[in-house]
Design a protein around this motif. Sequence first.
Motif, mmCIF file in Angstrom:
data_model
loop_
_atom_site.group_PDB
_atom_site.id
_atom_site.type_symbol
_atom_site.label_atom_id
_atom_site.label_comp_id
_atom_site.label_asym_id
_atom_site.label_seq_id
_atom_site.Cartn_x
_atom_site.Cartn_y
_atom_site.Cartn_z
ATOM 1 N N ARG A 52 0.861 -1.177 0.000
ATOM 2 C CA ARG A 52 0.000 0.000 0.000
ATOM 3 C C ARG A 52 0.899 1.229 0.000
ATOM 4 N NH1 ARG A 52 -3.236 -1.204 5.338
ATOM 5 N NH2 ARG A 52 -3.641 0.995 5.170
ATOM 6 N N LEU A 53 0.311 2.381 -0.307
ATOM 7 C CA LEU A 53 1.073 3.625 -0.274
ATOM 8 C C LEU A 53 0.927 4.294 1.082
ATOM 9 C CD1 LEU A 53 0.451 5.220 -3.771
ATOM 10 C CD2 LEU A 53 2.576 4.275 -2.874
ATOM 11 N N TRP A 54 2.052 4.765 1.604
ATOM 12 C CA TRP A 54 2.108 5.441 2.908
ATOM 13 C C TRP A 54 2.785 6.786 2.711
ATOM 14 C CZ3 TRP A 54 -0.246 2.874 6.817
ATOM 15 C CH2 TRP A 54 -0.482 1.509 6.613
ATOM 16 N N HIS A 55 2.218 7.834 3.279
ATOM 17 C CA HIS A 55 2.834 9.155 3.218
ATOM 18 C C HIS A 55 3.734 9.297 4.435
ATOM 19 C CE1 HIS A 55 3.261 13.536 3.544
ATOM 20 N NE2 HIS A 55 3.282 13.454 2.223
ATOM 21 N N VAL A 56 5.003 9.576 4.202
ATOM 22 C CA VAL A 56 6.001 9.637 5.267
ATOM 23 C C VAL A 56 6.519 11.062 5.400
ATOM 24 C CG1 VAL A 56 8.274 8.813 6.011
ATOM 25 C CG2 VAL A 56 6.700 7.256 4.834
ATOM 26 N N THR A 57 6.582 11.535 6.628
ATOM 27 C CA THR A 57 7.244 12.803 6.936
ATOM 28 C C THR A 57 8.330 12.487 7.961
ATOM 29 O OG1 THR A 57 5.188 14.016 6.584
ATOM 30 C CG2 THR A 57 6.948 15.159 7.773
ATOM 31 N N GLU A 101 5.988 2.709 -0.653
ATOM 32 C CA GLU A 101 5.150 1.547 -0.904
ATOM 33 C C GLU A 101 5.616 0.435 0.022
ATOM 34 O OE1 GLU A 101 5.420 -0.814 -4.641
ATOM 35 O OE2 GLU A 101 3.328 -0.169 -4.864
ATOM 36 N N ALA A 102 4.706 -0.033 0.884
ATOM 37 C CA ALA A 102 5.063 -1.072 1.843
ATOM 38 C C ALA A 102 3.823 -1.881 2.195
ATOM 39 C CB ALA A 102 5.655 -0.443 3.108
ATOM 40 N N ARG A 103 4.057 -3.070 2.714
ATOM 41 C CA ARG A 103 2.967 -3.974 3.089
ATOM 42 C C ARG A 103 2.134 -3.397 4.222
ATOM 43 N NH1 ARG A 103 3.164 -7.788 6.995
ATOM 44 N NH2 ARG A 103 5.394 -7.520 7.107
ATOM 45 N N VAL A 111 11.625 1.487 7.016
ATOM 46 C CA VAL A 111 12.393 2.042 5.899
ATOM 47 C C VAL A 111 12.703 3.512 6.167
ATOM 48 C CG1 VAL A 111 12.282 2.662 3.452
ATOM 49 C CG2 VAL A 111 11.503 0.409 4.200
ATOM 50 N N ALA A 112 11.712 4.250 6.647
ATOM 51 C CA ALA A 112 11.900 5.681 6.922
ATOM 52 C C ALA A 112 12.958 5.908 7.999
ATOM 53 C CB ALA A 112 10.576 6.312 7.344
ATOM 54 N N LEU A 113 12.963 5.077 9.026
ATOM 55 C CA LEU A 113 13.927 5.248 10.107
ATOM 56 C C LEU A 113 15.358 4.931 9.672
ATOM 57 C CD1 LEU A 113 11.825 3.862 13.082
ATOM 58 C CD2 LEU A 113 12.523 6.239 12.694
ATOM 59 N N LEU A 133 8.762 11.378 13.160
ATOM 60 C CA LEU A 133 8.356 10.510 12.068
ATOM 61 C C LEU A 133 6.846 10.401 12.080
ATOM 62 C CD1 LEU A 133 8.940 8.421 9.811
ATOM 63 C CD2 LEU A 133 9.051 6.688 11.618
ATOM 64 N N GLU A 134 6.232 10.668 10.931
ATOM 65 C CA GLU A 134 4.807 10.433 10.782
ATOM 66 C C GLU A 134 4.619 9.568 9.554
ATOM 67 O OE1 GLU A 134 0.743 12.919 10.911
ATOM 68 O OE2 GLU A 134 2.035 13.401 9.199
ATOM 69 N N VAL A 135 3.866 8.498 9.712
ATOM 70 C CA VAL A 135 3.542 7.601 8.608
ATOM 71 C C VAL A 135 2.030 7.428 8.626
ATOM 72 C CG1 VAL A 135 3.866 5.310 7.603
ATOM 73 C CG2 VAL A 135 5.732 6.378 8.881
ATOM 74 N N ILE A 136 1.378 7.850 7.531
ATOM 75 C CA ILE A 136 -0.072 7.712 7.443
ATOM 76 C C ILE A 136 -0.433 7.071 6.112
ATOM 77 C CG2 ILE A 136 -0.648 9.595 9.023
ATOM 78 C CD1 ILE A 136 -1.096 11.415 6.616
#
Length: 162
Positions: A52-57, A101-103, A111-113, A133-136
Motif C-alpha cells: 500500500r502507499l504510505w505518506h512519510v514525513t 510503498e510497503a505492506r 524504511v523511513a527510520l 516521524l509520521e507515517v499515514i
Amino acid sequence: MRRVRPGAGAAASRGGVGGASGAAARAVGEGRALTSVAAGDRFEGEPEDLPRLWHVTLSVSGEEAPLAEVRRALEQLAHDHPFLLTSRYANDHAEIRYWEEARDLHDAAAVALRLWGEHRQTAGLPPWEIVGLEVIDRQTYHQRISEGYGPAPASPVGVHPF
C-alpha cells in the motif's frame, strides 16, 4: 452461560455440565450455510500482503551546518532516490516528505527510520538525528487534505528552505 463457536462439535461439550450444549448436540454442518468461491474470485477487502502507499514525513535536526551544504546534500538524496516529494531545510533541521510503498505501517516506518542514516555518507547529509516521524496511509492523507488540515500537498516538489 457458556458461548460456543458454531460447528465446534464434541470439543464444545468437553467440560460442560449436565450434558451437551445445543451447539454440540447438532450434527456437524447442520444449521450452517456453506458457500463456495470460484477460482479467480477476489476477496472483497484489501489483502493484507499487498503493498500500500504510505505518506512519510521524516524530521531531523542537529548542530548547525552551512545552508548550501544542507541543500546540496538533500538534492543529492532526491537525485539518488527520486521517490522523495519535497524536502524543507534550515541550517539545523530538515523535513523530508515522500510516498513509500510497503505492506504495512511497520515496514514503511522501518524504511523511513533507516533512510537518513543509510544515506548520510553517500549523499553527504549532516550528522543529524531523527526527531520526528509520521507515517499515514493514503486514505488518511487525502482525508486530511480534503478537510483542510494536515500537510499541504507537496508543491512545489523539490528541495526548499523553510
